[in-house]
Design a protein around this motif. Sequence first.
Motif, PDB file in Angstrom:
ATOM      1  N   SER A  94     105.701  46.883 -35.061  1.00  0.00           N
ATOM      2  CA  SER A  94     104.332  46.904 -34.533  1.00  0.00           C
ATOM      3  C   SER A  94     103.719  45.512 -34.550  1.00  0.00           C
ATOM      4  CB  SER A  94     103.464  47.864 -35.344  1.00  0.00           C
ATOM      5  OG  SER A  94     103.407  47.455 -36.701  1.00  0.00           O
ATOM      6  N   GLN A  95     104.124  44.672 -35.523  1.00  0.00           N
ATOM      7  CA  GLN A  95     103.623  43.301 -35.576  1.00  0.00           C
ATOM      8  C   GLN A  95     104.159  42.480 -34.406  1.00  0.00           C
ATOM      9  OE1 GLN A  95     101.349  42.084 -37.796  1.00  0.00           O
ATOM     10  NE2 GLN A  95     101.198  44.199 -38.489  1.00  0.00           N
ATOM     11  N   LEU A  96     105.412  42.726 -34.026  1.00  0.00           N
ATOM     12  CA  LEU A  96     105.979  42.030 -32.871  1.00  0.00           C
ATOM     13  C   LEU A  96     105.303  42.475 -31.585  1.00  0.00           C
ATOM     14  CD1 LEU A  96     109.795  42.151 -33.759  1.00  0.00           C
ATOM     15  CD2 LEU A  96     108.291  40.183 -33.911  1.00  0.00           C
ATOM     16  N   ASP A  97     104.887  43.741 -31.529  1.00  0.00           N
ATOM     17  CA  ASP A  97     104.212  44.259 -30.327  1.00  0.00           C
ATOM     18  C   ASP A  97     102.902  43.547 -30.052  1.00  0.00           C
ATOM     19  OD1 ASP A  97     106.202  46.082 -29.774  1.00  0.00           O
ATOM     20  OD2 ASP A  97     105.265  47.712 -30.906  1.00  0.00           O
ATOM     21  N   LYS A  98     102.303  42.953 -31.093  1.00  0.00           N
ATOM     22  CA  LYS A  98     101.023  42.257 -30.909  1.00  0.00           C
ATOM     23  C   LYS A  98     101.177  40.984 -30.098  1.00  0.00           C
ATOM     24  CE  LYS A  98      99.000  43.875 -35.273  1.00  0.00           C
ATOM     25  NZ  LYS A  98      98.491  43.455 -36.602  1.00  0.00           N
ATOM     26  N   TYR A  99     102.392  40.438 -30.044  1.00  0.00           N
ATOM     27  CA  TYR A  99     102.600  39.155 -29.381  1.00  0.00           C
ATOM     28  C   TYR A  99     103.599  39.209 -28.228  1.00  0.00           C
ATOM     29  CZ  TYR A  99     100.177  37.281 -33.449  1.00  0.00           C
ATOM     30  OH  TYR A  99      99.233  37.021 -34.415  1.00  0.00           O
ATOM     31  N   ILE A 100     104.473  40.211 -28.233  1.00  0.00           N
ATOM     32  CA  ILE A 100     105.527  40.268 -27.225  1.00  0.00           C
ATOM     33  C   ILE A 100     105.434  41.593 -26.471  1.00  0.00           C
ATOM     34  CG2 ILE A 100     108.028  40.217 -26.828  1.00  0.00           C
ATOM     35  CD1 ILE A 100     107.595  38.841 -29.941  1.00  0.00           C
ATOM     36  N   ILE A 101     105.365  41.486 -25.150  1.00  0.00           N
ATOM     37  CA  ILE A 101     105.258  42.669 -24.298  1.00  0.00           C
ATOM     38  C   ILE A 101     106.653  43.140 -23.910  1.00  0.00           C
ATOM     39  CG2 ILE A 101     104.430  43.527 -22.066  1.00  0.00           C
ATOM     40  CD1 ILE A 101     102.231  42.987 -24.159  1.00  0.00           C
ATOM     41  N   GLY A 102     106.890  44.451 -24.029  1.00  0.00           N
ATOM     42  CA  GLY A 102     108.179  45.014 -23.633  1.00  0.00           C
ATOM     43  C   GLY A 102     109.299  44.604 -24.572  1.00  0.00           C
ATOM     44  N   GLN A 103     110.519  44.524 -24.017  1.00  0.00           N
ATOM     45  CA  GLN A 103     111.733  44.112 -24.742  1.00  0.00           C
ATOM     46  C   GLN A 103     111.928  44.948 -26.010  1.00  0.00           C
ATOM     47  OE1 GLN A 103     113.086  42.608 -22.676  1.00  0.00           O
ATOM     48  NE2 GLN A 103     111.775  41.130 -21.648  1.00  0.00           N
ATOM     49  N   HIS A 104     111.848  46.252 -25.854  1.00  0.00           N
ATOM     50  CA  HIS A 104     111.914  47.167 -26.992  1.00  0.00           C
ATOM     51  C   HIS A 104     113.231  47.030 -27.761  1.00  0.00           C
ATOM     52  CE1 HIS A 104     111.186  50.864 -29.290  1.00  0.00           C
ATOM     53  NE2 HIS A 104     112.446  51.189 -29.035  1.00  0.00           N
ATOM     54  N   ASP A 105     114.357  46.948 -27.023  1.00  0.00           N
ATOM     55  CA  ASP A 105     115.671  46.908 -27.679  1.00  0.00           C
ATOM     56  C   ASP A 105     115.821  45.658 -28.553  1.00  0.00           C
ATOM     57  OD1 ASP A 105     116.296  49.257 -26.448  1.00  0.00           O
ATOM     58  OD2 ASP A 105     117.531  48.351 -24.869  1.00  0.00           O
ATOM     59  N   ALA A 106     115.362  44.520 -28.034  1.00  0.00           N
ATOM     60  CA  ALA A 106     115.490  43.275 -28.791  1.00  0.00           C
ATOM     61  C   ALA A 106     114.611  43.314 -30.038  1.00  0.00           C
ATOM     62  CB  ALA A 106     115.115  42.082 -27.904  1.00  0.00           C
ATOM     63  N   LYS A 107     113.380  43.782 -29.891  1.00  0.00           N
ATOM     64  CA  LYS A 107     112.476  43.857 -31.044  1.00  0.00           C
ATOM     65  C   LYS A 107     113.013  44.842 -32.081  1.00  0.00           C
ATOM     66  CE  LYS A 107     108.717  44.511 -28.503  1.00  0.00           C
ATOM     67  NZ  LYS A 107     107.321  44.634 -28.056  1.00  0.00           N
ATOM     68  N   ARG A 108     113.606  45.898 -31.617  1.00  0.00           N
ATOM     69  CA  ARG A 108     114.192  46.889 -32.536  1.00  0.00           C
ATOM     70  C   ARG A 108     115.348  46.274 -33.329  1.00  0.00           C
ATOM     71  NH1 ARG A 108     114.296  52.685 -32.219  1.00  0.00           N
ATOM     72  NH2 ARG A 108     116.096  53.577 -33.275  1.00  0.00           N
ATOM     73  N   ALA A 109     116.190  45.483 -32.631  1.00  0.00           N
ATOM     74  CA  ALA A 109     117.351  44.870 -33.291  1.00  0.00           C
ATOM     75  C   ALA A 109     116.913  43.903 -34.382  1.00  0.00           C
ATOM     76  CB  ALA A 109     118.220  44.157 -32.252  1.00  0.00           C
ATOM     77  N   VAL A 110     115.926  43.039 -34.088  1.00  0.00           N
ATOM     78  CA  VAL A 110     115.498  42.068 -35.108  1.00  0.00           C
ATOM     79  C   VAL A 110     114.728  42.752 -36.231  1.00  0.00           C
ATOM     80  CG1 VAL A 110     115.479  40.131 -33.496  1.00  0.00           C
ATOM     81  CG2 VAL A 110     113.377  41.425 -33.851  1.00  0.00           C
ATOM     82  N   ALA A 111     114.022  43.858 -35.915  1.00  0.00           N
ATOM     83  CA  ALA A 111     113.321  44.599 -36.961  1.00  0.00           C
ATOM     84  C   ALA A 111     114.315  45.204 -37.949  1.00  0.00           C
ATOM     85  CB  ALA A 111     112.450  45.699 -36.337  1.00  0.00           C
ATOM     86  N   VAL A 112     115.421  45.717 -37.427  1.00  0.00           N
ATOM     87  CA  VAL A 112     116.470  46.276 -38.291  1.00  0.00           C
ATOM     88  C   VAL A 112     117.093  45.169 -39.143  1.00  0.00           C
ATOM     89  CG1 VAL A 112     118.759  47.337 -38.306  1.00  0.00           C
ATOM     90  CG2 VAL A 112     116.973  48.245 -36.804  1.00  0.00           C
TER      91      VAL A 112
END
Length: 455
Positions: A2-20
Motif C-alpha cells: 500500500s505504501q508503494l501504491d502511494k507513489y507508483i501507479i499500476g505495475q501490480h506484479d512488480a510491486k507484489r514481487a518486491v513486497a514479498v
Amino acid sequence: MSQLDKYIIGQHDAKRAVAVALRNRWRRQNVSEELREEILPKNIIMIGPTGVGKTEIARRLAKLDGSPFLKIEASKFTEVGYVGRDVESMVRDLVELAVNMVRSEEQESVKTKAMELAEERILDVLLPLKRREKDQKQAPEGSLPDMPENGVLVQEDMHTNETREKLRRLLRDGKLDERTVEIEVADSPTGPMIEIFSTSGVEDMGMNIKEMFGNLFPQKKKKRKVKVPDAVNMLADEEAQRLVDMEKVTRTAVEKVEQSGIIFLDEIDKIVGGDSSHGPDVSREGVQRDLLPIVEGSNVNTKYGMVKTDHILFIAAGAFSISKPSDLIPELQGRFPIRVELDSLEKEDFIRILTEPHNALVKQYVEMMATEGIKLTFQDDAIEEIAEVAALVNGKMENIGARRLYTVMEILLEEISFDAPDMAVAKKKISIDADYVREKLEDVVEDEDLSRYIL
C-alpha cells in the motif's frame, strides 16, 4: 504494498514481487541463527520499457526499509583488464553510502549535546576567558603550579559568570543573530584527486591517498567571520562529528549493507547479446561473468574491511527489446529466479500519474507556482488532454513512458513559469483547461519533425 501504491501507479506484479522480497527479509531475521545464513535473497529481474516505474519501485522499497540503496547502470562495468569501473566498485559505493547514512543518524542523535557544546564555544568567543595570574609561574622551583580545576580557563569573578549567563539568554532568544563573530573551524582538506590503477579499482584510490596524507599531519584550523546563527551551526556540526564514534558507525554500516543492502542494476539488457568477433572490444559475456561472483555471494575488499555480498538483494532491470532474459549466461539467470514484466503506460495510466500519487506532477506545479503567489488550477478535461498528448507522442515516436509527461508539462507551462515573477495581481488566478492545452501543444504535436526535437 500500500505504501508503494502511494507513489507508483499500476505495475501490480512488480510491486507484489518486491513486497514479498522485503517481507522475506524480515522473516529471515526471525528464524533460528543456524538457518538464517542459509536463506538467500531471491533476486528480481524487472522487464519493461523505460519510464514505467522500474527504478522508482526499487528506490521506494529501499526508503520503506531504510536500507542502503545504490542504483548503477550495468553498462558502466568492464571486464578485468580493461580501463573502467570494475564490478566490485558497486559494493564499495554501497558501503560508502551506508557509512554516510549511519553517520548522519548518529550525528542527529547527538545533536542536542553538540548544540550545547557549540553554545559554550560561542560564549567563549563573545566573552573571552582569562587564565589565572602568571605569578603562579614564579612559584619556587620543584613545586607544582596551582592549576585551575580541569586545567581549563577560568572566569575572573562572579560578575563574569553573571555576564555569561546574560549573554546565553540573549543568544537563545535570538537577540545576537545580527552580530558577527570570528571563529576557528577545521579546514577541510582540498586538493587534486589522485587516481592509481590497481586491483582495488581506479575510483577508490584517490580518496584513500588523500585520507592517508591527511592523517600524517595535524588538522589545520582556519578563522572565519560569520553571523552568530551560522557560527552556532558550524560549530555544532564540528562537535557532532567529534561525538560520533566512527568505529561503531563503520561496524553498523557494514552490517546494514550485508544484511539489508539493495543494489539496483539498471540497463542489464545492454550487457546481453553477441560479442564483437574481432578487435580489442570488451566482451559482454565477460562482464556478466565478472558480475556473477558478486551476485552469487563473495567477499569484497573495501576500505572499511571485507564485506560479504551473500544477502544483498539485487534487482536488475532492462527493456529487453532486442534481447531477452534467457540470453543471459545460465549461471546469472539462476541468480535471478524472480522475473516480472511491467506494462506499458496508456492514457488512463497517465491521468492517474498526473493526479493520484503523493508527488503527482500536477501537485508539484501547483505548489511551485504558489510560491509566486499564483493560484494555478487544472480542469479535468485539461488533465485528460495532457494524458492524450503524452500517449499520442509516445505512440508516434520512442516510447519513454511517464517521462514524456515531464516534457509535455514543461512545454505547456513554459510561458506561465517565465512570466510568473512579473504578473499583475489580477492575473494570478490561472485555470488550465483543454482549450489551453490544445492551443499550446497542437502545433508541436501535429508537426512530427518539430515534435521529435521538442517533445
